[in-house]
Design an enzyme around this catalytic site. Sequence first.
Site, PDB file in Angstrom:
ATOM      1  N   SER A   1       1.523  -9.578  10.472  1.00  0.00           N
ATOM      2  CA  SER A   1       0.869  -8.557   9.644  1.00  0.00           C
ATOM      3  C   SER A   1      -0.644  -8.661   9.827  1.00  0.00           C
ATOM      4  O   SER A   1      -1.273  -9.618   9.366  1.00  0.00           O
ATOM      5  CB  SER A   1       1.240  -8.762   8.171  1.00  0.00           C
ATOM      6  OG  SER A   1       0.312  -8.102   7.337  1.00  0.00           O
TER       7      SER A   1
ATOM      8  N   CYS B   1       0.866  -1.188   0.000  1.00  0.00           N
ATOM      9  CA  CYS B   1       0.000   0.000   0.000  1.00  0.00           C
ATOM     10  C   CYS B   1       0.902   1.237   0.000  1.00  0.00           C
ATOM     11  O   CYS B   1       2.131   1.134   0.149  1.00  0.00           O
ATOM     12  CB  CYS B   1      -0.858   0.006   1.261  1.00  0.00           C
ATOM     13  SG  CYS B   1       0.166   0.065   2.757  1.00  0.00           S
TER      14      CYS B   1
ATOM     15  N   HIS C   1       5.351  -4.802   8.867  1.00  0.00           N
ATOM     16  CA  HIS C   1       5.328  -6.176   9.369  1.00  0.00           C
ATOM     17  C   HIS C   1       5.556  -7.180   8.237  1.00  0.00           C
ATOM     18  O   HIS C   1       4.630  -7.870   7.796  1.00  0.00           O
ATOM     19  CB  HIS C   1       4.004  -6.454  10.084  1.00  0.00           C
ATOM     20  CG  HIS C   1       3.933  -5.819  11.444  1.00  0.00           C
ATOM     21  ND1 HIS C   1       2.755  -5.525  12.080  1.00  0.00           N
ATOM     22  CD2 HIS C   1       4.925  -5.420  12.293  1.00  0.00           C
ATOM     23  CE1 HIS C   1       3.017  -4.979  13.262  1.00  0.00           C
ATOM     24  NE2 HIS C   1       4.325  -4.898  13.406  1.00  0.00           N
TER      25      HIS C   1
ATOM     26  N   CYS D   1       2.429   5.993   8.972  1.00  0.00           N
ATOM     27  CA  CYS D   1       1.528   6.195   7.826  1.00  0.00           C
ATOM     28  C   CYS D   1       0.608   7.367   8.120  1.00  0.00           C
ATOM     29  O   CYS D   1       0.027   7.448   9.211  1.00  0.00           O
ATOM     30  CB  CYS D   1       0.704   4.933   7.577  1.00  0.00           C
ATOM     31  SG  CYS D   1      -0.511   5.182   6.262  1.00  0.00           S
TER      32      CYS D   1
ATOM     33  N   CYS E   1      -8.400   1.481   6.650  1.00  0.00           N
ATOM     34  CA  CYS E   1      -7.878   2.273   5.533  1.00  0.00           C
ATOM     35  C   CYS E   1      -8.305   1.696   4.177  1.00  0.00           C
ATOM     36  O   CYS E   1      -8.749   0.554   4.076  1.00  0.00           O
ATOM     37  CB  CYS E   1      -6.364   2.379   5.624  1.00  0.00           C
ATOM     38  SG  CYS E   1      -5.528   0.883   5.107  1.00  0.00           S
TER      39      CYS E   1
ATOM     40  N   GLU F   1       0.279  -0.498  16.418  1.00  0.00           N
ATOM     41  CA  GLU F   1      -0.566   0.645  16.063  1.00  0.00           C
ATOM     42  C   GLU F   1      -1.511   0.978  17.220  1.00  0.00           C
ATOM     43  O   GLU F   1      -1.731   2.144  17.550  1.00  0.00           O
ATOM     44  CB  GLU F   1      -1.366   0.339  14.790  1.00  0.00           C
ATOM     45  CG  GLU F   1      -2.241   1.513  14.381  1.00  0.00           C
ATOM     46  CD  GLU F   1      -3.184   1.191  13.243  1.00  0.00           C
ATOM     47  OE1 GLU F   1      -2.792   0.456  12.315  1.00  0.00           O
ATOM     48  OE2 GLU F   1      -4.328   1.680  13.275  1.00  0.00           O
TER      49      GLU F   1
HETATM   50 FE1  SF4 Z   1      -0.955   0.802   4.539  1.00  0.00          FE
HETATM   51 FE2  SF4 Z   1      -3.341   1.371   5.469  1.00  0.00          FE
HETATM   52 FE3  SF4 Z   1      -1.406   0.696   7.164  1.00  0.00          FE
HETATM   53 FE4  SF4 Z   1      -1.319   3.033   5.927  1.00  0.00          FE
HETATM   54  S1  SF4 Z   1      -2.856   2.411   7.393  1.00  0.00           S
HETATM   55  S2  SF4 Z   1       0.377   1.586   6.152  1.00  0.00           S
HETATM   56  S3  SF4 Z   1      -2.232   2.584   3.925  1.00  0.00           S
HETATM   57  S4  SF4 Z   1      -2.303  -0.621   5.587  1.00  0.00           S
END
Ligand code: SF4
Length: 332
Positions: free
Chosen positions: A236, A27, A56, A111, A208, A141
């Site tokens: 991941s 992505c 990841h 990101c 996302c 995250e």
């Molecule tokens: Fe990729 Fe979405 Fe993660 Fe951003 S939030 S790194 S676009 S998977």
Amino acid sequence: MADVSSDEYVQNGVTRRILLAGPRSFCAGVERAIEIVERALESRGAPVYVRKQIVHNVSVVDDLAGRGAVFVEELEEVPDGSTVVFSAHGVSPAVREEAEERGLDVIDGTCPLVAKVHAKARRYAARGDTVVLIGHAGHEEVEGTLGEAPESMVLVQTAEEVRELSMADPQVSYLTQTTLGVDETAEVVDALRERFPLLYEPPSEDICYATTNRQNALKAIIPEADLVLVVGSANSSNSVRLVELSRYAGTPAELIDTAEDIRPEWLEGVRTIGLTGGASAPPALVEGVVSALSAHGPVTVEEREIARETVYFDLPSAVRGDAPRPADGLSS
Ligand code: SF4
């Protein structure tokens, strides 16, 4: 790839079909994070420290480590005066403060879509909400997002956990991790709506575009596949969700880091293989799976593209190599 010569399709020369889900693999956020480390290595020279895995994926991390990136778990492992890159999953304000206090040369690989969720967490907490974060405990995250307003946030993973929430606060909002299963998350949000009738709904989804597209692309090929292979690493989140999605729909699915992980017994009796890659999986590894399968028997390859992705995120000025622009952000 493991030896598949005992496979009946190989022996009988029957052509197998590979259905490639599109979009798949990298992505925009992952491409940006990798490029940040590459540019930091070019401009600063090795070693460049990276807090946590930049994305990841084992292959990506091994490749960058071979070029001089040093992956650490915490900032205390980073020597004074060094450059450190924050991973695509983001960090809590406490980590930023620690880096600043130590005077480290920080380059932020978070990101922009994760950073957006952080900004919402700060905003909702500042207006007095209790913020329910839907996500997986222990994921980097989630730790980063919770760190934005720890005293105002509650983490839930399932609808069941929502029903067990004891708080009576009428002012409740919610956020989600960016890489969740779209359908499971909708169930958790429904439970929140039931539990908190005045729930504040965020104006836009936090899951996302890349996560959603990869799930929808896989859904489009699952009905025709006897087996789904997802290229991605075990940590991941969005890759694991793809495996779960397929299995939930009744199609066997396996998560593989590379073609080497394919086991011959998975292929027995399999005529059509659905193939995809999580957002942190390099496209070359998916191509490697196609080559490995075709090296062991005739295959046809069909791509089913349900959406074209044009999202691009600007690099941070620290590695851009040109004059800083007014604001780093999203272009498409
Ligand atoms: Fe990729 Fe979405 Fe993660 Fe951003 S939030 S790194 S676009 S998977």
